[in-house]
Motif scaffolding. Structure first.
Motif, PDB file in Angstrom:
ATOM      1  N   SER A  20      16.863 -98.134  30.226  1.00 19.59           N
ATOM      2  CA  SER A  20      17.043 -98.521  29.118  1.00 19.59           C
ATOM      3  C   SER A  20      17.734 -97.510  28.075  1.00 19.59           C
ATOM      4  CB  SER A  20      15.738 -99.024  28.534  1.00 19.59           C
ATOM      5  OG  SER A  20      14.931 -97.773  28.403  1.00 19.59           O
ATOM      6  N   ARG A  21      18.215 -98.160  26.944  1.00 15.48           N
ATOM      7  CA  ARG A  21      18.949 -97.087  25.952  1.00 15.48           C
ATOM      8  C   ARG A  21      17.850 -95.889  25.432  1.00 15.48           C
ATOM      9  NH1 ARG A  21      24.248 -96.449  24.169  1.00 15.48           N
ATOM     10  NH2 ARG A  21      24.078 -94.951  22.669  1.00 15.48           N
ATOM     11  N   GLU A  22      16.433 -96.453  25.287  1.00 14.68           N
ATOM     12  CA  GLU A  22      15.440 -95.600  24.632  1.00 14.68           C
ATOM     13  C   GLU A  22      15.204 -94.398  25.899  1.00 14.68           C
ATOM     14  OE1 GLU A  22      10.754 -95.735  23.610  1.00 14.68           O
ATOM     15  OE2 GLU A  22      11.848 -97.564  24.128  1.00 14.68           O
ATOM     16  N   VAL A  23      15.030 -94.772  27.066  1.00 11.44           N
ATOM     17  CA  VAL A  23      14.830 -93.704  28.005  1.00 11.44           C
ATOM     18  C   VAL A  23      16.042 -92.892  28.342  1.00 11.44           C
ATOM     19  CG1 VAL A  23      14.510 -93.439  30.708  1.00 11.44           C
ATOM     20  CG2 VAL A  23      13.351 -95.272  29.334  1.00 11.44           C
ATOM     21  N   GLN A  24      17.364 -93.633  28.295  1.00 13.38           N
ATOM     22  CA  GLN A  24      18.532 -92.647  28.273  1.00 13.38           C
ATOM     23  C   GLN A  24      18.706 -91.534  27.208  1.00 13.38           C
ATOM     24  OE1 GLN A  24      22.077 -94.880  27.941  1.00 13.38           O
ATOM     25  NE2 GLN A  24      23.513 -93.220  28.313  1.00 13.38           N
ATOM     26  N   GLU A  25      18.255 -92.050  25.743  1.00  8.41           N
ATOM     27  CA  GLU A  25      18.274 -91.319  24.682  1.00  8.41           C
ATOM     28  C   GLU A  25      17.308 -89.990  24.852  1.00  8.41           C
ATOM     29  OE1 GLU A  25      20.073 -91.147  22.086  1.00  8.41           O
ATOM     30  OE2 GLU A  25      20.962 -93.132  22.021  1.00  8.41           O
ATOM     31  N   PRO A  48      26.952 -90.556  34.013  1.00  6.64           N
ATOM     32  CA  PRO A  48      25.877 -91.735  34.574  1.00  6.64           C
ATOM     33  C   PRO A  48      24.552 -91.042  35.167  1.00  6.64           C
ATOM     34  CG  PRO A  48      27.665 -91.261  36.220  1.00  6.64           C
ATOM     35  CD  PRO A  48      28.180 -90.551  34.856  1.00  6.64           C
ATOM     36  N   TYR A  49      24.467 -89.842  35.166  1.00  3.35           N
ATOM     37  CA  TYR A  49      23.194 -89.369  35.535  1.00  3.35           C
ATOM     38  C   TYR A  49      22.076 -89.782  34.527  1.00  3.35           C
ATOM     39  CZ  TYR A  49      19.384 -85.633  35.605  1.00  3.35           C
ATOM     40  OH  TYR A  49      18.283 -85.195  35.588  1.00  3.35           O
ATOM     41  N   TYR A  50      22.525 -89.722  33.357  1.00  2.00           N
ATOM     42  CA  TYR A  50      21.728 -90.077  32.362  1.00  2.00           C
ATOM     43  C   TYR A  50      21.043 -91.590  32.054  1.00  2.00           C
ATOM     44  CZ  TYR A  50      22.509 -85.442  31.033  1.00  2.00           C
ATOM     45  OH  TYR A  50      22.675 -83.852  31.002  1.00  2.00           O
ATOM     46  N   TYR A  51      21.970 -92.444  32.920  1.00  2.00           N
ATOM     47  CA  TYR A  51      21.197 -93.871  32.764  1.00  2.00           C
ATOM     48  C   TYR A  51      20.932 -94.379  34.226  1.00  2.00           C
ATOM     49  CZ  TYR A  51      26.331 -94.904  33.238  1.00  2.00           C
ATOM     50  OH  TYR A  51      27.658 -95.114  33.934  1.00  2.00           O
TER      51      TYR A  51
END
Length: 227
Positions: free
Chosen positions: A25-30, A102-105
């Protein structure tokens, strides 16, 4: 590292498709970006500080090697310093875009044990762990060969590259202490192969560089699939 093989490329395409479907999710990615950015900035600030003080240390260590008439080890250490400087220049001039990485998502697909605790990572973290071991192995080979040429006793710990253990690291994907650990695991084995003129732990890979064998790498990393 070894060259890309057709099967590996197919596996990575499959991984990419799965990653898109199971994207974090964008929240986890952030949150991941925020935490890793702070760690990377701390590391890079420390590296700049160390870089500014490194000349004095280099001169003292170089003088010691010359007094000991360890000419091959002296040349190797100078080459390692040069690689660190070039790395610092590359990292300093790089405009890093976390949102394109892509590591971050990408969700975690592996777990591993470090220091008695379990951690999780995805294939990008796995690749950096592999790089740390192989870079350490390559540097260890050079250091071990240099000590053998100088007729010096086997002593992998008495190498600046082993103590530093940061070549190839820029603060991303892994904690610094973990990268250092995997680098040193590779270095110790590379040093032994270089010093004794054998290839017990590694082989020359397809691109001409040396890499630790897959069996030894698996033991060092101890990665376990989550799914």
């Amino acid at each position: 590292m070894g060259g890309n093989q057709p099967g590996r490329r197919d596996d990575r395409r499959d991984d990419d498709r799965r990653n898109e479907q199971n994207r974090l999710s964008r929240e986890v990615q952030e949150r991941r970006i925020r935490e890793e950015r702070q760690r990377a900035e701390r590391f890079q600030q420390e590296e700049r500080r160390r870089y500014s003080n490194r000349n004095d240390w280099e001169q003292r260590y170089a003088r010691q090697l010359r007094e000991q008439r360890r000419n091959s080890q002296y040349r190797y250490q100078q080459q390692y310093y040069d690689r660190l400087r070039q790395q610092q220049i590359r990292f300093s001039s790089r405009n890093y875009n976390y949102y394109n990485d892509p590591y971050y998502y990408t969700p975690a697909s592996y777990r591993y044990n470090y220091g008695g605790r379990y951690y999780e990572t995805n294939r990008y973290g796995r690749d950096l762990m592999t790089q740390a071991v192989n870079y350490g192995y390559q540097e260890g080979l050079r250091a071990g060969r240099a000590d053998r040429e100088d007729g010096w006793r086997s002593d992998y710990r008495n190498s600046y590259a082993y103590e530093d253990a940061n070549y190839g690291y820029n603060g991303y994907y892994l904690r610094q202490d973990q990268y250092n650990y995997y680098f040193r695991q590779g270095f110790q084995r590379g040093y032994e192969d270089g010093y004794y003129g054998r290839y017990r732990y590694g082989r020359r890979s397809g691109d001409g560089d040396y890499a630790i064998t897959a069996t030894i790498l698996a033991v060092i990393l101890g990665l376990q699939l989550l799914h």
